[in-house]
Write an enzyme that holds these catalytic residues in place. Structure first.
Site, PDB file in Angstrom:
ATOM      1  N   ARG A  21       0.864  -1.180   0.000  1.00 47.09           N
ATOM      2  CA  ARG A  21       0.000   0.000   0.000  1.00 47.09           C
ATOM      3  C   ARG A  21       0.902   1.231   0.000  1.00 47.09           C
ATOM      4  O   ARG A  21       1.454   1.579   1.041  1.00 47.09           O
ATOM      5  CB  ARG A  21      -0.840  -0.064   1.284  1.00 47.09           C
ATOM      6  CG  ARG A  21      -2.046   0.823   1.333  1.00 47.09           C
ATOM      7  CD  ARG A  21      -2.612   0.850   2.753  1.00 47.09           C
ATOM      8  NE  ARG A  21      -1.812   1.721   3.604  1.00 47.09           N
ATOM      9  CZ  ARG A  21      -1.726   1.608   4.926  1.00 47.09           C
ATOM     10  NH1 ARG A  21      -2.379   0.672   5.574  1.00 47.09           N
ATOM     11  NH2 ARG A  21      -0.991   2.459   5.615  1.00 47.09           N
TER      12      ARG A  21
ATOM     13  N   HIS B  15      -3.593   4.313   4.750  1.00 55.31           N
ATOM     14  CA  HIS B  15      -4.725   3.376   4.678  1.00 55.31           C
ATOM     15  C   HIS B  15      -5.908   4.031   3.966  1.00 55.31           C
ATOM     16  O   HIS B  15      -6.467   3.505   3.012  1.00 55.31           O
ATOM     17  CB  HIS B  15      -5.136   2.919   6.073  1.00 55.31           C
ATOM     18  CG  HIS B  15      -6.437   2.193   6.081  1.00 55.31           C
ATOM     19  ND1 HIS B  15      -6.596   0.954   5.492  1.00 55.31           N
ATOM     20  CD2 HIS B  15      -7.655   2.534   6.553  1.00 55.31           C
ATOM     21  CE1 HIS B  15      -7.866   0.576   5.620  1.00 55.31           C
ATOM     22  NE2 HIS B  15      -8.515   1.522   6.249  1.00 55.31           N
TER      23      HIS B  15
ATOM     24  N   TYR C  80       3.139   4.958  12.074  1.00 57.19           N
ATOM     25  CA  TYR C  80       3.444   3.564  12.413  1.00 57.19           C
ATOM     26  C   TYR C  80       4.327   2.862  11.383  1.00 57.19           C
ATOM     27  O   TYR C  80       4.670   1.709  11.543  1.00 57.19           O
ATOM     28  CB  TYR C  80       2.141   2.773  12.595  1.00 57.19           C
ATOM     29  CG  TYR C  80       1.165   2.896  11.439  1.00 57.19           C
ATOM     30  CD1 TYR C  80       1.331   2.146  10.281  1.00 57.19           C
ATOM     31  CD2 TYR C  80       0.078   3.771  11.506  1.00 57.19           C
ATOM     32  CE1 TYR C  80       0.457   2.267   9.219  1.00 57.19           C
ATOM     33  CE2 TYR C  80      -0.807   3.908  10.446  1.00 57.19           C
ATOM     34  CZ  TYR C  80      -0.618   3.151   9.307  1.00 57.19           C
ATOM     35  OH  TYR C  80      -1.486   3.273   8.264  1.00 57.19           O
TER      36      TYR C  80
HETATM   37  C1  LIG Z   1     -15.481  -5.934  10.031  1.00 56.38           C
HETATM   38  C2  LIG Z   1     -14.625  -4.722   9.977  1.00 56.38           C
HETATM   39  N1  LIG Z   1     -13.794  -4.457  10.993  1.00 56.38           N
HETATM   40  C3  LIG Z   1     -13.026  -3.359  10.984  1.00 56.38           C
HETATM   41  C4  LIG Z   1     -13.080  -2.486   9.938  1.00 56.38           C
HETATM   42  C5  LIG Z   1     -12.227  -1.239   9.936  1.00 56.38           C
HETATM   43  N2  LIG Z   1     -11.181  -1.383   8.915  1.00 56.38           N
HETATM   44  C6  LIG Z   1     -11.346  -0.891   7.688  1.00 56.38           C
HETATM   45  S1  LIG Z   1     -10.111  -1.327   6.668  1.00 56.38           S
HETATM   46  C7  LIG Z   1      -9.309  -2.160   7.892  1.00 56.38           C
HETATM   47  C8  LIG Z   1      -8.027  -2.846   7.576  1.00 56.38           C
HETATM   48  C9  LIG Z   1      -8.156  -3.763   6.417  1.00 56.38           C
HETATM   49  O1  LIG Z   1      -6.933  -4.354   6.137  1.00 56.38           O
HETATM   50  P1  LIG Z   1      -6.766  -5.349   4.915  1.00 56.38           P
HETATM   51  O2  LIG Z   1      -7.793  -6.395   4.959  1.00 56.38           O
HETATM   52  O3  LIG Z   1      -5.357  -5.772   4.891  1.00 56.38           O
HETATM   53  O4  LIG Z   1      -7.097  -4.434   3.641  1.00 56.38           O
HETATM   54  P2  LIG Z   1      -6.335  -3.126   3.155  1.00 56.38           P
HETATM   55  O5  LIG Z   1      -7.063  -1.968   3.731  1.00 56.38           O
HETATM   56  O6  LIG Z   1      -4.922  -3.213   3.587  1.00 56.38           O
HETATM   57  O7  LIG Z   1      -6.472  -3.141   1.667  1.00 56.38           O
HETATM   58  C10 LIG Z   1     -10.021  -2.087   9.083  1.00 56.38           C
HETATM   59  C11 LIG Z   1      -9.590  -2.669  10.351  1.00 56.38           C
HETATM   60  C12 LIG Z   1     -13.972  -2.794   8.894  1.00 56.38           C
HETATM   61  N3  LIG Z   1     -14.101  -1.994   7.824  1.00 56.38           N
HETATM   62  N4  LIG Z   1     -14.724  -3.899   8.937  1.00 56.38           N
END
Ligand SMILES: Cc1ncc(C[n+]2csc(CCOP(=O)(O)OP(=O)(O)O)c2C)c(N)n1
Ligand SMILES: [Mg+2]
Lengths: 374, 324
Positions: A259, A263, A272
């Protein structure tokens, strides 16, 4: 009785075009025709431009929170291109816009979504995909169900679902993988392992060495690929998709990517994340190496680049115009899609824009009373 | 005393309880190094180390379920669910397990856990980041439901929640996180769970609300004619509900408007109306009026302000109830 080995497994890693533009001629042979690579590179450039503009729209208050896709385009494009447009079904999370566009989603839909407008989710007729999925991991089960329906109806179609490294910690991921494999449905699980789930690094997410190996427990083929290598992603995806189409069941692909942005626009990764780590991965940008590949083969030059950058700019401007030009939805929109037929209570709420019985019945409302008071 | 936001007051409460009680541990997504996506746990991992402020894998069921185990085994776990919309995967653990252990073991096993959850709309957030599910949990026996809206109340109530022998879900109205400051005592103090607060005394009509809409109600009151005297009650705790404070107020005023962000049907407004009907029937001069979210999804943010109760809707309802 000697102890014997009950099971062994290994995970392959596939890379065809490395970060220096070195291309493995054997693995990459006849994979993509030159004009296809040019087209996919152009798409990558345009998607990157849109991503940049989306970021700026948020910064200037014209759009809500937005998750940049920057750096992950090869993963989205390689896999999306391997799926048959109009036939195979895409079930995304939110970091594979480029795949959705390849399959016919108008670009301004994604902006509309992040501008807080449900109309960005109203997938046009004939476009085979679900809208972006905000809750992490839930969509993989839907993809499994969709693929299952294809199998039940004997349609030669495949569902491909996207998710991040973080999503592999949710129970839904494991349940989806288990169902998909147990029922041998034509579903491809495409993990964009971009090393981070907001501030949580991959190593905190799981103690297993790779994400790909999680498939082993479900009896499903899997592979790890360089997710910033369009060719490797395409090859692995095509194999998984065609295996599924041929009745060979589901697969898991772990695309190792990064990424490059925060985020989302609500995040500040400097809190971080190591600057050095980011710098290292900037050198592995999928766009840089693909351009180098094209230039090395005389398929691309500065002039073409400049021309396409201009074209992308124009496209993106139109996309922004389309997203911003649309009128605010009417308040009826809040109600109209709750059910096929609105229950009477909801109908009354819609008509009066009130939630209290006092307000909903004009005869009973305080209007006369107000007159008395005055 | 320090002039703190809601976020800072909650951080302070967490810090003080962690200092005082070694059993207290925080766990959740991004709560450690990043200090939480709203920065509520900012600095706590640095202070107490990664064994007490724990970044977990991305799994709400995992967070809730293990927090239950921690609490059963003698810890005071404080899981954070990043947004109320992601309570879904944790629902089974919270409602079918945390809530039930005391009862099903006849008191042998208990779950002294405080679940922290940002709640509510109005901040232009994406889908499932703006809901108000408090009624769902108030409807689940065995769980206490707290939703303070001021920094001072939040600190005192959070400390009570952490020390409570039963599971508490502690909702933090994110719209207020940084929009309001007040003086908060430095020293630790508690505010009992289950006590509403009369924010403003009045004689003509009672407004009952909680969470971020307390501020919308205050704004509405500012715009009312000067001779109208409103008693504003902030429930602060949704369950156990402070029936006495509500009933005393409505017996005095004879009129009541309940305001909440959550949908109307089977929302807490329904419960409060029923209680008023039971306790204040002969005192009522008008039907109880509800100003709430519609019985629809919380819309994406372009329409969220059309969905949420605002000062205008609240003011109109107050005037109509007065005129009834
Ligand atoms: C069920 C749920 N828990 C928490 C969140 C908050 N949240 C949004 S994105 C994220 C991290 C996602 O990480 P990853 O699956 O690696 O996808 P990336 O964003 O890195 O593409 C979190 C914790 C959410 N959207 N849905
Ligand atoms: Mg990730």
């Amino acid at each position: 009785m000697p102890i014997r080995t009950a099971y062994t497994a290994q995970i392959e890693y596939l890379q065809i075009l490395d970060e220096n533009g070195q291309f493995d001629e054997k693995l990459g042979k006849d994979l993509l025709a030159p004009e296809e690579v040019v087209f996919l590179y152009q798409h990558m450039v345009t998607c990157r431009a849109l991503d940049q503009i989306a970021f700026k729209l948020q910064r200037s208050g014209r759009m809500g929170t937005y998750p940049q896709n920057k750096g992950q385009e090869a993963a989205a494009i390689g896999s999306g291109y391997a799926a048959k447009k109009g036939v195979d079904f895409l079930v995304p999370c939110y970091r594979e816009n480029a795949a959705l566009f390849l399959h016919g989603l108008p670009m301004h839909y994604v902006l509309l979504h992040w501008m807080g407008d449900e109309r960005g989710n109203k997938i046009p007729e004939g476009v085979q995909q679900l809208p972006l999925c905000i809750p992490i991991g839930t969509q993989m089960l839907h993809a499994t169900g969709i693929a299952w329906a294809f199998k039940m109806r004997k349609e030669p179609r495949v569902a491909i679902t996207y998710f991040g490294d973080g999503a592999t910690s949710e129970g839904d991921f494991h349940e989806a993988m288990n169902f998909a494999s147990t029922f041998q449905v034509p579903c491809v699980f495409f993990c964009q392992n971009n090393q981070w789930a907001i501030s949580v690094p991959r190593e905190t997410q799981t103690a297993s060495e790779t994400i790909a190996q999680k498939a082993i427990a479900y009896g499903m083929p899997s592979i790890q690929v360089d997710g910033n290598d369009l060719f490797a992603v395409f090859k692995a995806s095509r194999e998984a998709i065609e295996r599924a189409r041929g009745g060979g069941g589901p697969s898991l692909i772990e695309a190792v990517t990064y990424r490059l942005g925060d985020h989302t626009t609500a995040d500040d990764a400097r809190r971080y994340r190591d600057a050095q780590e980011l710098e290292m991965w900037q050198g592995k940008d999928p766009m840089i190496r693909l351009r180098k590949y094209l230039v090395d083969r005389g398929l691309w030059d500065d002039e073409k680049e400049a021309a396409h950058q201009e074209k992308s700019k124009a496209i993106v401007q139109e996309v922004v115009k389309a997203a911003e030009g649309i009128e605010k939805p009417s308040i009826d929109d809040i109600f109209d899609f709750t059910y096929a037929t609105l229950p009477a209570e909801l109908e009354a709420q819609k008509r009066t824009l009130r939630t209290s019985s006092l307000g909903q019945d004009p005869e009973q409302a305080g209007l006369q009373g107000e007159a008395q008071r005055a | 005393m320090a002039n703190l936001t809601l976020v800072q007051a909650i951080t302070l409460a967490l810090q003080q309880e962690m200092e005082k009680d070694e059993r207290v541990v925080l766990l959740g997504e991004d709560v450690g190094l990043n200090g939480g996506v709203f920065r509520v746990t900012e600095g706590l991992q640095k202070r107490f180390g990664p064994d007490r402020v724990i970044d977990t894998p991305l799994s709400e069921s995992g967070i809730m379920g293990t927090a239950i185990g921690l609490a059963m085994a003698g810890m005071r776990s404080i899981p954070e669910i990043q947004f109320e919309g992601f309570l879904g995967p944790a629902y089974d653990q919270l409602v079918n397990h945390a809530a039930r252990y005391r009862s099903r073991t006849r008191g042998a096993v208990t779950v002294p856990m405080t679940v922290r959850v940002p709640v509510g709309g109005g901040i232009h957030a994406p889908e499932l980041h703006s809901d108000s599910p408090e009624a769902i949990y108030a409807h689940s026996p065995g769980i206490k439901v707290v939703m303070p809206c001021t920094p001072r109340d939040a600190k005192g109530l959070l400390i009570s929640a952490i020390r409570d022998p039963d599971p508490v879900i502690f909702f933090e109205p994110k719209r207020v996180y940084r929009s309001f400051r007040e003086e908060v005592p430095e020293d630790e103090y508690t505010i009992p769970i289950g006590q509403a607060k009369v924010v403003n005394e009045g004689t003509d009509l009672t407004v009952v609300t909680w969470g971020a809409t307390v501020f919308q109600c205050l704004e509405a009151m500012d715009n009312l004619p000067e001779d109208v005297s409103i008693e504003l009650v902030d429930l602060r705790t949704i369950y156990p509900l402070d029936v006495d404070t509500v009933v005393q107020s409505v017996q005095k005023t004879g009129r009541c408007v309940v305001v909440h962000e959550a949908p109307k049907t089977a929302g807490m407004g329904a419960e409060i109306s029923a209680l008023i009907q039971e306790h204040c029937f002969l005192h009522l001069k008008a039907p109880v009026q509800r100003v709430t979210g519609f019985d629809t999804m919380m819309p994406y943010y372009k329409l969220e302000l059309d969905y949420l109760p605002d000062a205008k809707k609240i003011g109109e309802s107050v005037m109509q109830t007065l005129a009834y």
